[in-house]
Motif scaffolding. Structure first.
Motif, PDB file in Angstrom:
ATOM      1  N   GLN A   1      42.587  46.251  34.592  1.00  0.00           N
ATOM      2  CA  GLN A   1      41.471  45.310  34.496  1.00  0.00           C
ATOM      3  C   GLN A   1      41.935  43.856  34.548  1.00  0.00           C
ATOM      4  O   GLN A   1      41.113  42.944  34.564  1.00  0.00           O
ATOM      5  N   GLU A   2      43.244  43.660  34.584  1.00  0.00           N
ATOM      6  CA  GLU A   2      43.816  42.323  34.652  1.00  0.00           C
ATOM      7  C   GLU A   2      44.401  42.089  36.049  1.00  0.00           C
ATOM      8  O   GLU A   2      44.456  42.997  36.873  1.00  0.00           O
TER       9      GLU A   2
ATOM     10  N   ARG B   1      41.898  51.436  41.005  1.00  0.00           N
ATOM     11  CA  ARG B   1      40.684  50.720  40.602  1.00  0.00           C
ATOM     12  C   ARG B   1      39.441  51.345  41.230  1.00  0.00           C
ATOM     13  O   ARG B   1      38.389  51.439  40.587  1.00  0.00           O
TER      14      ARG B   1
ATOM     15  N   GLU C   1      33.902  44.332  37.599  1.00  0.00           N
ATOM     16  CA  GLU C   1      34.754  43.745  36.561  1.00  0.00           C
ATOM     17  C   GLU C   1      35.440  44.824  35.736  1.00  0.00           C
ATOM     18  O   GLU C   1      36.644  44.731  35.451  1.00  0.00           O
TER      19      GLU C   1
ATOM     20  N   THR D   1      27.270  45.168  39.568  1.00  0.00           N
ATOM     21  CA  THR D   1      27.978  43.897  39.389  1.00  0.00           C
ATOM     22  C   THR D   1      28.979  43.967  38.237  1.00  0.00           C
ATOM     23  O   THR D   1      30.030  43.320  38.276  1.00  0.00           O
ATOM     24  N   GLU D   2      28.663  44.762  37.216  1.00  0.00           N
ATOM     25  CA  GLU D   2      29.575  44.907  36.082  1.00  0.00           C
ATOM     26  C   GLU D   2      30.666  45.935  36.366  1.00  0.00           C
ATOM     27  O   GLU D   2      31.759  45.861  35.800  1.00  0.00           O
TER      28      GLU D   2
ATOM     29  N   SER E   1      38.627  41.404  41.313  1.00  0.00           N
ATOM     30  CA  SER E   1      38.550  39.973  41.030  1.00  0.00           C
ATOM     31  C   SER E   1      37.156  39.402  41.242  1.00  0.00           C
ATOM     32  O   SER E   1      36.809  38.371  40.667  1.00  0.00           O
ATOM     33  N   SER E   2      36.349  40.060  42.075  1.00  0.00           N
ATOM     34  CA  SER E   2      34.988  39.586  42.324  1.00  0.00           C
ATOM     35  C   SER E   2      34.137  40.743  42.829  1.00  0.00           C
ATOM     36  O   SER E   2      34.662  41.771  43.284  1.00  0.00           O
ATOM     37  N   VAL E   3      32.827  40.561  42.753  1.00  0.00           N
ATOM     38  CA  VAL E   3      31.908  41.582  43.258  1.00  0.00           C
ATOM     39  C   VAL E   3      32.073  41.741  44.765  1.00  0.00           C
ATOM     40  O   VAL E   3      32.036  42.855  45.300  1.00  0.00           O
TER      41      VAL E   3
END
Length: 221
Positions: free
Chosen positions: A129-130, A168, A188, A184-185, A193-195
Motif C-alpha cells: 500500500q506504500e 496489487r 488506494e 475509487t477507494e 498511486s492514483s485512480v
C-alpha cells in the motif's frame, strides 16, 4: 521452489505461494523427508523443460487451487490440499531434476535463493500500500539493484515491478469481489498511486474496467 510457466504477454499471471508447513501433517520417515527436500530444491523450475502433458497437468492443478482459494466455497481447503498433494506426486514422478556438479553447493544456493524470495514476498505483502521501489527491496535483502533484478527475473520469469503490480491487482480483485468498497477507494487500498493508474493497469490486465469487472460477477448491483 519456484515453478515458472511461460505464457503469452496477454495472459493473466498468477503467483501462488505455499507454506511448506502443510506437509508436516504427514508422518514422514527420514528417507521420505529427505526426498521431499530434494524435490523442492532440485526440480527443474521451468515448464519449458518438462514433458508438455505434464506441464498441462500441473498448470491445471494450479488453476484449480487458485480458483478454490479465491472462491472459498464450502470444503475448499480439502480440495486445495488434495490438489496440492496430487501436484507433489506429479512433480516427484514426472518432472526432471536439475543436474549439478556439486549437490551440496546446489542445495545451499537453492535454499538461500528461496529464503531471499520469501523475504521479498513478505516485504511486498507488508508494504504494497506504500510506494515500493526496486532499490528499496534490493537494499532490504542485501543485494545490488543489478543482482536483485537478475535474480528475481531468473527465478520468477517476470520483473520485480511487474510482480508488485500483479500483487496489487490481485488485492484489488479480492476487494472488488468481497467488499462493497467504492472503486475509487479500491485503488488506494490496493496500493495504486492514483485512480487513473489503477484503471489503466486493471483494464490492461483484465480487459475491462474495475466497475465492469465487479458487475460481471454480481450483476448491476
Amino acid at each position: 521452489m519456484c515453478i515458472i510457466f511461460w505464457a503469452s504477454p496477454n495472459s493473466e499471471r498468477i503467483v501462488l505461494q505455499f507454506d511448506l508447513n502443510v506437509f508436516q501433517e504427514f508422518s514422514l520417515t527420514e528417507d521420505e523427508g529427505k526426498r521431499l527436500r530434494d524435490l523442492f530444491l532440485h526440480v527443474s523450475p521451468s515448464s519449458a523443460d518438462w514433458n508438455p502433458d505434464v506441464a498441462r497437468l500441473v498448470a491445471g492443478l494450479l488453476q484449480v487451487i487458485h480458483r478454490e482459494s479465491s472462491q472459498r466455497k464450502a470444503g475448499y481447503r480439502y480440495v486445495v490440499k488434495a490438489k496440492l498433494y496430487e501436484m507433489l506426486a506429479v512433480l516427484d514422478r514426472d518432472v526432471p531434476r536439475l543436474v549439478r556438479d556439486s549437490a551440496e553447493d546446489a542445495t545451499s544456493k537453492s535454499q538461500e535463493t528461496l529464503e531471499k524470495l520469501q523475504q521479498i514476498f513478505a516485504y511486498v505483502e507488508d508494504h504494497y500500500q506504500e510506494t515500493i521501489t526496486l532499490q528499496q527491496v534490493a537494499d532490504h535483502v542485501g543485494f545490488s539493484s543489478y543482482y536483485f533484478t537478475k535474480l528475481f527475473k531468473r527465478n520468477m520469469g517476470i520483473t520485480f515491478m511487474t510482480f508488485v503490480n500483479d500483487y496489487r491487482l490481485s488485492k484489488a480483485k479480492w476487494i472488488l469481489l468481497n467488499e462493497e468498497t467504492p472503486v475509487t477507494e479500491v485503488a488506494e487500498l490496493a496500493g495504486f498511486s492514483s485512480v487513473k493508474t489503477f484503471h489503466h493497469a486493471f483494464k490492461r490486465a483484465m480487459g475491462v474496467s474495475p466497475l465492469k469487472y465487479r458487475r460481471t460477477i454480481f450483476g448491476n448491483k
